[in-house]
Design a protein around this motif. Structure first.
Motif, PDB file in Angstrom:
ATOM      1  N   ARG A  64       1.186  -0.825  -0.165  1.00 49.12           N
ATOM      2  CA  ARG A  64      -0.152   0.199   0.031  1.00 49.12           C
ATOM      3  C   ARG A  64       0.666   1.218   0.111  1.00 49.12           C
ATOM      4  O   ARG A  64       0.265   1.772  -0.443  1.00 49.12           O
ATOM      5  N   ALA A  65       1.492   1.279   0.847  1.00 47.43           N
ATOM      6  CA  ALA A  65       2.901   2.517   0.732  1.00 47.43           C
ATOM      7  C   ALA A  65       3.552   2.983   0.149  1.00 47.43           C
ATOM      8  O   ALA A  65       3.779   3.781  -0.900  1.00 47.43           O
ATOM      9  N   LEU A  66       4.107   1.819  -0.843  1.00 47.58           N
ATOM     10  CA  LEU A  66       5.224   1.749  -1.845  1.00 47.58           C
ATOM     11  C   LEU A  66       4.351   2.772  -2.918  1.00 47.58           C
ATOM     12  O   LEU A  66       5.219   2.945  -4.168  1.00 47.58           O
ATOM     13  N   GLY A  67       3.325   1.832  -3.989  1.00 49.91           N
ATOM     14  CA  GLY A  67       2.745   1.481  -4.899  1.00 49.91           C
ATOM     15  C   GLY A  67       3.857   1.600  -6.029  1.00 49.91           C
ATOM     16  O   GLY A  67       3.069   2.185  -7.151  1.00 49.91           O
ATOM     17  N   LEU A  68       4.552   0.465  -5.849  1.00 47.48           N
ATOM     18  CA  LEU A  68       5.971  -0.139  -7.130  1.00 47.48           C
ATOM     19  C   LEU A  68       4.968  -1.566  -7.357  1.00 47.48           C
ATOM     20  O   LEU A  68       3.993  -2.475  -7.029  1.00 47.48           O
ATOM     21  N   PRO A  69       5.102  -1.731  -8.591  1.00 49.97           N
ATOM     22  CA  PRO A  69       4.612  -3.565  -9.465  1.00 49.97           C
ATOM     23  C   PRO A  69       5.584  -3.806  -8.925  1.00 49.97           C
ATOM     24  O   PRO A  69       5.861  -4.419  -7.571  1.00 49.97           O
ATOM     25  N   VAL A  70       4.580  -4.920  -8.634  1.00 54.67           N
ATOM     26  CA  VAL A  70       4.742  -6.261  -7.576  1.00 54.67           C
ATOM     27  C   VAL A  70       5.332  -7.645  -8.465  1.00 54.67           C
ATOM     28  O   VAL A  70       4.342  -7.755  -9.649  1.00 54.67           O
ATOM     29  N   VAL A  71       6.427  -8.088  -8.355  1.00 56.01           N
ATOM     30  CA  VAL A  71       7.104  -9.068  -8.823  1.00 56.01           C
ATOM     31  C   VAL A  71       7.161  -9.740  -7.984  1.00 56.01           C
ATOM     32  O   VAL A  71       8.340 -10.482  -7.123  1.00 56.01           O
ATOM     33  N   PRO A  72       6.311 -11.250  -8.072  1.00 51.67           N
ATOM     34  CA  PRO A  72       6.983 -12.422  -6.443  1.00 51.67           C
ATOM     35  C   PRO A  72       7.980 -13.398  -7.555  1.00 51.67           C
ATOM     36  O   PRO A  72       8.277 -13.618  -8.868  1.00 51.67           O
ATOM     37  N   ILE A  73       8.541 -14.193  -6.809  1.00 51.67           N
ATOM     38  CA  ILE A  73       9.931 -14.719  -6.836  1.00 51.67           C
ATOM     39  C   ILE A  73       9.561 -16.072  -6.192  1.00 51.67           C
ATOM     40  O   ILE A  73       9.077 -16.133  -4.924  1.00 51.67           O
ATOM     41  N   ALA A  74       9.198 -17.016  -7.519  1.00 54.04           N
ATOM     42  CA  ALA A  74       9.375 -18.963  -6.643  1.00 54.04           C
ATOM     43  C   ALA A  74      10.996 -18.817  -6.811  1.00 54.04           C
ATOM     44  O   ALA A  74      11.527 -18.881  -7.671  1.00 54.04           O
ATOM     45  N   ILE A  75      10.739 -19.698  -5.496  1.00 51.43           N
ATOM     46  CA  ILE A  75      12.458 -19.543  -5.259  1.00 51.43           C
ATOM     47  C   ILE A  75      12.522 -21.666  -4.383  1.00 51.43           C
ATOM     48  O   ILE A  75      11.640 -21.331  -3.391  1.00 51.43           O
ATOM     49  N   ASP A  76      13.561 -22.578  -5.435  1.00 49.43           N
ATOM     50  CA  ASP A  76      13.816 -23.889  -4.620  1.00 49.43           C
ATOM     51  C   ASP A  76      14.860 -23.756  -4.261  1.00 49.43           C
ATOM     52  O   ASP A  76      14.987 -24.889  -3.992  1.00 49.43           O
TER      53      ASP A  76
END
Length: 240
Positions: free
Chosen positions: A170-182
């Motif tokens: 909410r605060a940053l307003g940046l696009p979100v790119v999740p990263i899956a890591i194994d």
């Protein structure tokens, strides 16, 4: 026995070679933030080279890394990704637990680099401090990495999200790119490393800003755990 010996070899080579990096950090910090960040990236590449040389552990990266700063929520199974994401994402700020800042020299160096330390109690004051530090990072044009499940977990574990992520969203307003890591498969939380493994960094589809808390948390939680459920194997763009 081979895995244990190769793990010992990695520990000896990496930690002995890291001493000059840590000791030289005050000098690099005095030369300015650009020099310090380049120095830290060099250290992360050293970690990668040690993993390849001693353990033959390679990295497979898939998905797209966007141009410009973003908020990267990531799966956390090993210390390995804490190093690797610094190189992959061009010196992002990483939210880390406060206890790490107390490690002599290393903790000081991490804070000078710009790591955001957070009290895992989740108090309102701790969250406000994290928000201010993240907003300062955004103002510098740096991305922010957070491990929204709160701590390292074993492969297959999918604990619920901690409250800090939605506040940053909410605060940053940046696009979100999740990263899956194994990483936990080849680099377990405890015990010897598993030689000849491949650690996947799967960058998921970008999620827009402005979503309700329940929706963004559900989408991010599913995305960072994409490698935990049976699925088609990831398609790496490169293996190093």
């Amino acid at each position: 026995m081979t895995a244990r010996l190769r793990t010992w070899a990695f520990n000896i080579v990496f930690f002995s070679g890291s001493v000059p990096y840590v000791l030289a950090t005050p000098l690099m910090a005095a030369l300015g933030p650009r020099v310090l960040r380049a120095w830290v990236r060099s250290w992360t590449r050293y970690n990668r080279h040690c993993a390849r040389l001693c353990l033959n552990i390679r990295i497979a990266q898939s998905g797209r890394i966007p141009d410009g700063p973003a908020l990267y929520p990531a799966k956390h199974q090993a210390m390995f990704e804490t190093f690797e994401l610094v190189a992959m994402l061009d010196s992002p700020v990483i939210v880390m637990k406060q206890e790490l800042a107390r490690i002599p020299l290393w903790g000081w160096a991490a804070q000078r680099y710009g790591m955001i330390t957070v009290d895992r109690s989740g108090s309102a004051a701790a969250l406000r401090t994290m928000m201010r530090a993240a907003e300062a990072a955004k103002a510098e044009g740096r991305s922010v990495v957070i491990f929204p499940e709160g701590t390292r977990v074993k492969p297959g574990e999918t604990p619920p999200m901690k409250p800090g992520f939605s506040g940053l969203y909410r605060a940053l307003g940046l696009p979100v790119v999740p990263i899956a890591i194994d990483s936990g498969v080849a680099w377990p939380k405890t015990g010897p490393k598993v030689p000849n493994g491949v650690i996947h960094f799967a960058f998921q589809d970008e999620i827009p800003t402005g979503l309700p808390r329940r929706e963004i948390e559900a989408r991010v939680h599913a995305a960072i755990n994409a490698l935990e459920a049976p699925a088609d194997p990831p398609h790496p763009v490169r293996v190093e």
